[in-house]
Design an enzyme around this catalytic site. Structure first.
Site, PDB file in Angstrom:
ATOM      1  N   LYS A 120       0.832  -3.808  -5.008  1.00  0.00           N
ATOM      2  CA  LYS A 120       0.050  -2.827  -4.263  1.00  0.00           C
ATOM      3  C   LYS A 120       0.547  -1.408  -4.472  1.00  0.00           C
ATOM      4  O   LYS A 120      -0.193  -0.450  -4.246  1.00  0.00           O
ATOM      5  CB  LYS A 120       0.044  -3.159  -2.776  1.00  0.00           C
ATOM      6  CG  LYS A 120      -0.704  -4.445  -2.462  1.00  0.00           C
ATOM      7  CD  LYS A 120      -1.948  -4.187  -1.705  1.00  0.00           C
ATOM      8  CE  LYS A 120      -2.812  -5.382  -1.370  1.00  0.00           C
ATOM      9  NZ  LYS A 120      -2.205  -6.699  -1.336  1.00  0.00           N
TER      10      LYS A 120
ATOM     11  N   SER B 226       2.173 -12.010  -7.512  1.00  0.00           N
ATOM     12  CA  SER B 226       1.734 -10.715  -6.987  1.00  0.00           C
ATOM     13  C   SER B 226       2.684 -10.085  -5.990  1.00  0.00           C
ATOM     14  O   SER B 226       2.641  -8.868  -5.786  1.00  0.00           O
ATOM     15  CB  SER B 226       0.353 -10.890  -6.343  1.00  0.00           C
ATOM     16  OG  SER B 226       0.371 -11.986  -5.429  1.00  0.00           O
TER      17      SER B 226
HETATM   18  C1  LIG Z   1      -2.883  -7.844  -1.411  1.00  0.00           C
HETATM   19  C2  LIG Z   1      -2.263  -8.987  -2.076  1.00  0.00           C
HETATM   20  C3  LIG Z   1      -3.026  -9.908  -2.814  1.00  0.00           C
HETATM   21  C4  LIG Z   1      -4.534  -9.842  -2.903  1.00  0.00           C
HETATM   22  O1  LIG Z   1      -5.009  -8.618  -3.423  1.00  0.00           O
HETATM   23  P1  LIG Z   1      -6.519  -8.186  -3.186  1.00  0.00           P
HETATM   24  O2  LIG Z   1      -6.673  -6.925  -3.944  1.00  0.00           O
HETATM   25  O3  LIG Z   1      -6.715  -7.992  -1.715  1.00  0.00           O
HETATM   26  O4  LIG Z   1      -7.372  -9.302  -3.684  1.00  0.00           O
HETATM   27  C5  LIG Z   1      -2.349 -10.922  -3.466  1.00  0.00           C
HETATM   28  N1  LIG Z   1      -1.014 -11.058  -3.389  1.00  0.00           N
HETATM   29  C6  LIG Z   1      -0.257 -10.205  -2.688  1.00  0.00           C
HETATM   30  C7  LIG Z   1       1.212 -10.414  -2.644  1.00  0.00           C
HETATM   31  C8  LIG Z   1      -0.846  -9.140  -2.006  1.00  0.00           C
HETATM   32  O5  LIG Z   1      -0.073  -8.300  -1.312  1.00  0.00           O
END
Ligand SMILES: *Cc1c(COP(=O)(O)O)cnc(C)c1O
Length: 318
Positions: A51, A301
């Site tokens: 993010k 992510s």
């Molecule tokens: C926000 C987030 C997601 C999903 O992202 P989106 O853009 O809302 O689909 C996935 N994994 C993590 C760790 C996140 O913080």
């Protein structure tokens, strides 16, 4: 829509504000998936999640504002707090009561105010809208904004620069900013690449919206993949259409499948990730995702999970 040029401009803009994260093979998951599996270790990003890419790109494009605000299940708020501090701006992060304490602590530690409002992401978002309307703050939303999507898309450019022959990308899916940006970048470079979105069964707003053909609300439920909770917004402008047009497959996982992915990544690959980031591994273990047509990249992510909670999940047997 967000173009390849937007994403390349974002990459140049945030270079120096973010880390380039490692890409490494997973021998154990490769064996299970029937082909090479690679881990894009974005949980090693500054602030612990991708993010920071979108938040940095959006914040760096702001003019004169009183401060920045957003609503977030945690990682976007933390990222925006970090970006605001770098730019010398006050930040108020509005979060719902479902957000774990470790994520609130992390926002405080970055010098921002974490304001706990309401029982859902949508209610927290209302408070951020009020700050924008009444107090001159810039609202940087967690996913449905072109600068945020372009910033997340830099993860797609970076992944393909590290593994140019990737055949498929498995992407955790919530509001869809990550999938939209990464897919826009990846399909611009490699039109044949497969984009696989993965959500939890419990409260998957994008999956329900795609099935309905328009954005719908779902009940927000507690899930191990807490970063995947929340709605996509009934007035969704960008991510719904981009996910509909760019995603090839959508996989839903049970809580037990997410937990086994998290355990596998810790035990076999030595990677501590949060539930949202474990869905790719969980999908392979559940037999729902294969790598027979060439290298499969799992986007790990984020890694922001309470250590006690991670340990408790590791201790469970399946
Ligand atoms: C926000 C987030 C997601 C999903 O992202 P989106 O853009 O809302 O689909 C996935 N994994 C993590 C760790 C996140 O913080």
């Amino acid at each position: 829509m967000v173009t390849r040029e937007d994403i390349e401009a974002a990459a140049a803009r945030i270079d120096g504000m973010i880390r380039r994260t490692p890409m490494k093979p997973s021998p154990s998951l490769s064996g299970l998936a029937g082909g090479p599996v690679w881990l894009k270790c974005e949980h090693h990003q500054e602030t612990g999640a991708f993010k920071l890419r979108g938040a940095s790109n959006a914040a760096a494009r702001l003019g004169k504002v009183a401060g920045v605000t957003t609503a977030s299940t945690g990682n976007h708020g933390r990222a925006l707090a970090h970006a605001a501090r770098q730019l010398g701006l006050p930040a108020v992060i509005c979060v719902s009561r479902l957000v774990p304490q470790n994520k609130l602590d992390a926002i405080d530690a970055l010098g921002a105010e974490a304001r706990v409002i309401g029982a859902s992401q949508d209610e927290a978002f209302e408070e951020a809208r009020r700050l924008e309307r009444e107090e001159g703050f810039a609202l940087v939303p967690p996913f449905d904004h072109p600068d945020v999507i372009a910033g997340q898309g830099t993860l797609g450019l970076e992944s393909l620069s590290q593994l140019p022959d990737a055949a498929a990308l498995a992407i955790p899916l919530s509001g869809g900013g990550l999938l939209a940006g990464v897919a826009a970048a990846a399909k611009a470079l490699r039109p044949d690449i497969r984009i696989v979105g993965i959500s939890m069964e419990r409260g998957a707003a994008m999956a329900a919206s795609l099935a309905a053909g328009h954005p719908v609300e779902v009940e927000e439920l507690e899930t191990l993949a807490d970063s995947l909770g929340g709605g996509i917004g009934l007035d969704n402008r960008l991510t719904f259409a981009m996910c509909r047009d760019l995603m090839d497959d959508l996989i839903l996982l049970t809580e037990a499948e997410i937990a086994s992915g998290l355990r596998h990544l810790a035990r076999k690959d030595g990677e501590v990730v949060e539930g949202a980031a474990a869905v790719g591994a969980g999908a392979i273990l559940a037999g729902k995702l294969r790598a027979e047509n060439g290298p499969l990249v799992l986007l790990l992510s984020g890694g922001n999970i309470d250590p006690a909670r991670h340990a408790a999940i590791l201790g469970e047997e399946t």
